[in-house]
Design a protein around this motif. Sequence first.
Motif, PDB file in Angstrom:
ATOM      1  N   MET A   1       1.277  -1.550   0.284  1.00 25.48           N
ATOM      2  CA  MET A   1      -0.094  -0.082   0.200  1.00 25.48           C
ATOM      3  C   MET A   1       0.885   1.622  -0.179  1.00 25.48           C
ATOM      4  SD  MET A   1      -3.286   0.990   2.945  1.00 25.48           S
ATOM      5  CE  MET A   1      -2.113   1.582   3.959  1.00 25.48           C
ATOM      6  N   THR A   2       0.643   2.135  -0.776  1.00 24.06           N
ATOM      7  CA  THR A   2       1.661   3.997  -0.773  1.00 24.06           C
ATOM      8  C   THR A   2      -0.364   4.810  -0.476  1.00 24.06           C
ATOM      9  OG1 THR A   2       2.772   2.763  -2.389  1.00 24.06           O
ATOM     10  CG2 THR A   2       2.357   5.371  -2.237  1.00 24.06           C
ATOM     11  N   THR A   3       0.437   5.804   0.645  1.00 21.83           N
ATOM     12  CA  THR A   3      -0.308   6.589   0.786  1.00 21.83           C
ATOM     13  C   THR A   3       0.486   7.619   0.965  1.00 21.83           C
ATOM     14  OG1 THR A   3      -0.596   5.465   3.052  1.00 21.83           O
ATOM     15  CG2 THR A   3      -1.212   7.447   2.967  1.00 21.83           C
ATOM     16  N   ILE A   4      -0.723   9.184   0.088  1.00 23.63           N
ATOM     17  CA  ILE A   4       0.560   9.970  -0.503  1.00 23.63           C
ATOM     18  C   ILE A   4      -0.626  11.314   1.043  1.00 23.63           C
ATOM     19  CG2 ILE A   4       0.393  11.667  -1.939  1.00 23.63           C
ATOM     20  CD1 ILE A   4       1.361   9.245  -2.744  1.00 23.63           C
ATOM     21  N   TYR A   5      -0.204  11.881   1.240  1.00 23.20           N
ATOM     22  CA  TYR A   5      -0.919  12.818   2.066  1.00 23.20           C
ATOM     23  C   TYR A   5      -1.170  14.319   1.172  1.00 23.20           C
ATOM     24  CZ  TYR A   5      -0.381   8.994   5.742  1.00 23.20           C
ATOM     25  OH  TYR A   5      -0.475   8.013   6.064  1.00 23.20           O
ATOM     26  N   LEU A   6      -2.436  14.671   1.312  1.00 24.97           N
ATOM     27  CA  LEU A   6      -2.565  15.918   0.403  1.00 24.97           C
ATOM     28  C   LEU A   6      -2.774  17.095   1.371  1.00 24.97           C
ATOM     29  CD1 LEU A   6      -4.441  15.113  -2.764  1.00 24.97           C
ATOM     30  CD2 LEU A   6      -2.152  15.580  -2.194  1.00 24.97           C
ATOM     31  N   MET A   7      -1.624  18.161   1.951  1.00 17.77           N
ATOM     32  CA  MET A   7      -1.465  18.852   3.315  1.00 17.77           C
ATOM     33  C   MET A   7      -2.082  20.572   2.164  1.00 17.77           C
ATOM     34  SD  MET A   7       1.504  19.594   5.954  1.00 17.77           S
ATOM     35  CE  MET A   7       0.800  17.999   6.812  1.00 17.77           C
ATOM     36  N   ARG A   8      -2.880  21.146   3.034  1.00 21.24           N
ATOM     37  CA  ARG A   8      -2.825  22.391   2.667  1.00 21.24           C
ATOM     38  C   ARG A   8      -2.608  23.382   4.093  1.00 21.24           C
ATOM     39  NH1 ARG A   8      -8.255  26.264   2.713  1.00 21.24           N
ATOM     40  NH2 ARG A   8      -7.500  27.901   1.900  1.00 21.24           N
ATOM     41  N   HIS A   9      -1.840  23.935   3.250  1.00 17.96           N
ATOM     42  CA  HIS A   9      -1.032  25.383   4.164  1.00 17.96           C
ATOM     43  C   HIS A   9      -1.331  25.922   5.048  1.00 17.96           C
ATOM     44  CE1 HIS A   9      -2.370  28.797   2.603  1.00 17.96           C
ATOM     45  NE2 HIS A   9      -1.992  28.368   1.295  1.00 17.96           N
ATOM     46  N   GLY A  10      -0.837  25.969   6.038  1.00 18.09           N
ATOM     47  CA  GLY A  10      -1.293  26.994   7.303  1.00 18.09           C
ATOM     48  C   GLY A  10      -1.480  28.154   7.347  1.00 18.09           C
ATOM     49  N   LEU A  11      -2.578  28.612   8.448  1.00 17.77           N
ATOM     50  CA  LEU A  11      -3.097  30.029   7.874  1.00 17.77           C
ATOM     51  C   LEU A  11      -2.564  31.709   7.687  1.00 17.77           C
ATOM     52  CD1 LEU A  11      -5.960  31.879   8.484  1.00 17.77           C
ATOM     53  CD2 LEU A  11      -4.802  32.278  10.514  1.00 17.77           C
ATOM     54  N   THR A  12      -2.278  32.701   6.789  1.00 20.91           N
ATOM     55  CA  THR A  12      -2.230  33.522   6.560  1.00 20.91           C
ATOM     56  C   THR A  12      -2.745  34.965   6.542  1.00 20.91           C
ATOM     57  OG1 THR A  12      -1.091  31.995   4.605  1.00 20.91           O
ATOM     58  CG2 THR A  12      -0.988  34.543   4.184  1.00 20.91           C
TER      59      THR A  12
END
Length: 199
Positions: A1-12
Amino acid sequence: MTTIYLMRHGLTNNPSQVFYGPEFELAERGRRQAQNLAEEMKRHEIRPAVSRCSPFLRTEETCQIVNRILGCPNARTDERLMEWNVGPWFNKPLKDFHAATKYPETPPRIEDPNVERLEDMAHRIMQVIDEVRQEATGESALLVSHREPLVSAMLKLQDLSWDTIHTVDFHVATVWELTYENNEKLTNIRKAFDHHKDR
């Protein structure tokens, strides 16, 4: 199994409510969000073998915080992970952008030829996903980017309509998880972590 984590940046910080460009940095709250996000991922024993981020300052800062806490290799910046390319609209008022492009509408119809098509945005993110999936076969990878690019790719991967792009729950400091069976078949997309309410 391969997992890709998609992260949105923190607050600006964005007091002027502009379509902020590459030079905007994380707010102090955004830094805390990124740290809390990384610490939760660490508790779940997540340590991506590969990480890439958008070249925009807010995503680079988020990625540096997360990688330090998780003990990941330094991230490579990748132009394909950049924010939605809105051309001359960067750093202009969001209300003017919305009025000129008719975004967000349902279905979204982008009428400005200087603004990147949703289809093209999804395609460039999916290219990166495919590449890191091969690099991190049997492990995990982290991609740090921006809302519209990440959501457009998730919709395309699931063959869903653009009509839902405004409703996907992808706040700042949030991570979605893509799971691939045998590194080929996408078996699950789910929201894994969300720290957008952190102060």
